[in-house]
Design an enzyme around this catalytic site. Structure first.
Site, short mmCIF file in Angstrom:
data_model
loop_
_atom_site.label_atom_id
_atom_site.label_comp_id
_atom_site.label_asym_id
_atom_site.label_seq_id
_atom_site.Cartn_x
_atom_site.Cartn_y
_atom_site.Cartn_z
N GLY A 116 0.88 -1.18 0.00
CA GLY A 116 0.00 0.00 0.00
C GLY A 116 0.91 1.22 0.00
O GLY A 116 1.23 1.78 1.05
N GLY B 193 0.77 4.41 -0.83
CA GLY B 193 0.06 5.67 -1.05
C GLY B 193 0.57 6.68 -0.04
O GLY B 193 1.75 6.66 0.33
N SER B 194 -0.32 7.56 0.45
CA SER B 194 0.12 8.65 1.33
C SER B 194 0.88 8.14 2.55
O SER B 194 2.03 8.52 2.79
CB SER B 194 -1.10 9.45 1.81
OG SER B 194 -1.95 9.73 0.75
N ARG C 59 2.47 -1.62 -11.96
CA ARG C 59 2.75 -0.64 -10.89
C ARG C 59 4.24 -0.59 -10.59
O ARG C 59 4.81 0.45 -10.29
CB ARG C 59 1.97 -1.00 -9.61
CG ARG C 59 0.48 -0.77 -9.66
CD ARG C 59 0.14 0.68 -9.94
NE ARG C 59 0.48 1.59 -8.86
CZ ARG C 59 0.68 2.89 -9.02
NH1 ARG C 59 0.59 3.45 -10.21
NH2 ARG C 59 1.00 3.65 -7.99
N ASN D 157 -8.02 3.01 8.83
CA ASN D 157 -8.96 3.80 9.63
C ASN D 157 -10.22 2.98 9.88
O ASN D 157 -10.47 1.98 9.22
CB ASN D 157 -9.33 5.06 8.84
CG ASN D 157 -9.52 6.24 9.74
OD1 ASN D 157 -9.31 6.15 10.96
ND2 ASN D 157 -9.92 7.35 9.18
N ALA E 8 -1.10 12.81 5.89
CA ALA E 8 -0.30 12.93 4.66
C ALA E 8 -1.26 12.88 3.49
O ALA E 8 -2.33 12.29 3.58
CB ALA E 8 0.71 11.80 4.56
N LYS F 267 -11.46 6.79 17.88
CA LYS F 267 -11.22 7.47 16.58
C LYS F 267 -12.43 7.25 15.68
O LYS F 267 -12.86 8.18 14.97
CB LYS F 267 -9.94 6.91 15.96
CG LYS F 267 -9.60 7.46 14.58
CD LYS F 267 -8.66 8.64 14.66
CE LYS F 267 -8.45 9.41 13.35
NZ LYS F 267 -7.94 8.61 12.26
N ASN G 107 -14.68 10.21 14.06
CA ASN G 107 -14.90 10.28 12.61
C ASN G 107 -16.39 10.21 12.28
O ASN G 107 -16.85 10.89 11.36
CB ASN G 107 -14.15 9.16 11.89
CG ASN G 107 -12.64 9.36 11.86
OD1 ASN G 107 -11.89 8.43 11.64
ND2 ASN G 107 -12.18 10.58 12.08
N ASN H 6 -17.14 13.46 10.21
CA ASN H 6 -16.96 13.33 8.76
C ASN H 6 -18.26 13.31 7.95
O ASN H 6 -18.38 14.06 6.97
CB ASN H 6 -16.12 12.08 8.45
CG ASN H 6 -14.73 12.17 9.05
OD1 ASN H 6 -14.43 13.06 9.83
ND2 ASN H 6 -13.86 11.24 8.69
#
Ligand code: NAD
Ligand code: KPL
Length: 318
Positions: free
Chosen positions: A24, A26-27, A52, A120, A146, A202, A206, A210
């Site tokens: 993974g 990504g960020s 990739r 998350n 990030a 958390k 959220n 959110n």
């Protein structure tokens, strides 16, 4: 079956392999990989497929921007189709991709391999842990931020703290070598024997913030204009947390939600950003998980259910 397969303990020669495999990229994957690598910790990237991998090589490595500085790190990488053993894995994909991603490398994990799950919400981590009975799954909950500036490029947007804890609360001896690498890499973290509580807290934050930012089309701070809606959601979430045996996560929830709304007033929530940029959201692992848990415990949460229905309708609007 050899003895090592029965004990869940890695063989001695495998323990010597300190390489962090990152799945993974990504960020957060880039953020973790670059900080570990520049501290001298061996890191190996696992890309989804040959295409990739080719894209990564063409990009010339990972790039991490912190403040005004950007550094490029050309780290070793292979596709998940490789066959070397994995002793330590950071899974840094979205919650909805976690099971498929882990399935692609599961046979390479040595018994006792440490697998850090950075997703998350809740639900994906538990599903992955069930898939890996011979690994040591470590759940993580982070307040670091990030974002992606491009393919294989991340910007470190917010300092924070990462809580880590064993998926199996009865086995809570801290993984000292792994934590030592985090110290070397300057990744702010804390080991906890109450990671479930952190994840629930958390998730509740959220869920309270959110979806409302998506429905009202606003930054976090504008939720201060909807105090009754926020208060009612927090009350229901706190009741649900208590019904789930998470009283600690329930205590002071409303106050913390108000603090986060104020402290992140100028930001758009991650869910708002996902919707805004046409990306899939992690709603199933946030509100979806909360509503399913409520149903399981016969805990009435009409506000959360209505919120979920409104959100799903808004997300599927043509
Ligand atoms: P991201 O979308 O930027 O990166 C995920 C990466 O995983 C992508 O590059 C994707 O191609 C890759 N991936 C997905 N499936 C794969 C597979 N089968 N094989 C190989 N690679 C695969 O996501 P992110 O922002 O880094 O977030 C990761 C998790 O961390 C999410 O659950 C997110 O909610 C959570 N999180 C993120 C932040 C943040 O600031 N970015 C903060 C807190 C929590
Ligand atoms: O984590 C968040 C997110 O946007 O996902 C905060 C800032 C806490 C809002 O819920």
């Amino acid at each position: 079956m050899r003895e090592q397969d029965l004990t869940h303990e890695p063989a001695a020669e495998q323990l010597l392999d300190r390489t962090w495999h990152v799945l993974g990229v990504g960020s957060l994957g880039v953020l973790w990989a670059c900080r570990l690598a520049r501290a001298g910790v061996p890191v190996h990237l696992l890309l989804r497929d040959a295409a990739r991998l080719q894209a990564y090589l063409q990009a010339g490595g990972l790039s991490l921007t912190e403040g005004a500085q950007t550094h490029v790190h050309l780290l070793p990488a292979t596709s998940v189709a490789g066959d070397g053993p994995i002793t330590r894995l950071l899974l840094a994909c979205k919650a909805y991709d976690a099971q498929a991603a882990i399935a692609s490398v599961a046979t390479r994990l040595v018994p006792g391999a440490e697998v850090i799950l950075l997703q998350n919400g809740m639900g994906s981590q538990q599903a992955v842990a069930r898939m890996l009975p011979h690994a040591r799954c470590i759940y993580a909950s982070t307040t670091e931020g990030a974002y992606r500036a491009g393919d294989f490029q991340a910007v470190f947007a917010g300092q924070g703290l990462t809580w880590l804890g064993d998926a199996d609360p009865s086995r809570n001896q801290a993984p000292t070598a792994l934590l030592a690498d985090l110290v070397r890499a300057g990744i702010a973290h804390q080991w906890t024997d109450a990671i479930e509580s952190r994840l629930w807290r958390k998730l509740a934050l959220n869920c309270a913030i959110n979806p409302l930012t998506v429905l009202h089309g606003c930054r976090n701070g504008a939720l201060a204009d909807h105090p009754d809606e926020v208060a009612a959601l927090c009350a229901e979430l706190a009741r649900l947390l208590r019904a789930c045996g998470q009283a600690d996560a329930a205590d002071g929830l409303h106050e913390e939600v108000l603090r986060v709304i104020q402290a992140t007033a100028a930001n758009y929530s991650s869910m708002y950003q996902d919707v805004d940029q046409g990306r899939r959201t992690e709603v199933d692992y946030l509100l979806g998980y909360a509503c399913a848990a409520a149903l399981d415990r016969h805990c009435e949460v009409p506000g959360l259910q209505t919120l979920q229905a409104r959100l799903i309708k808004a997300l599927h609007k043509p």
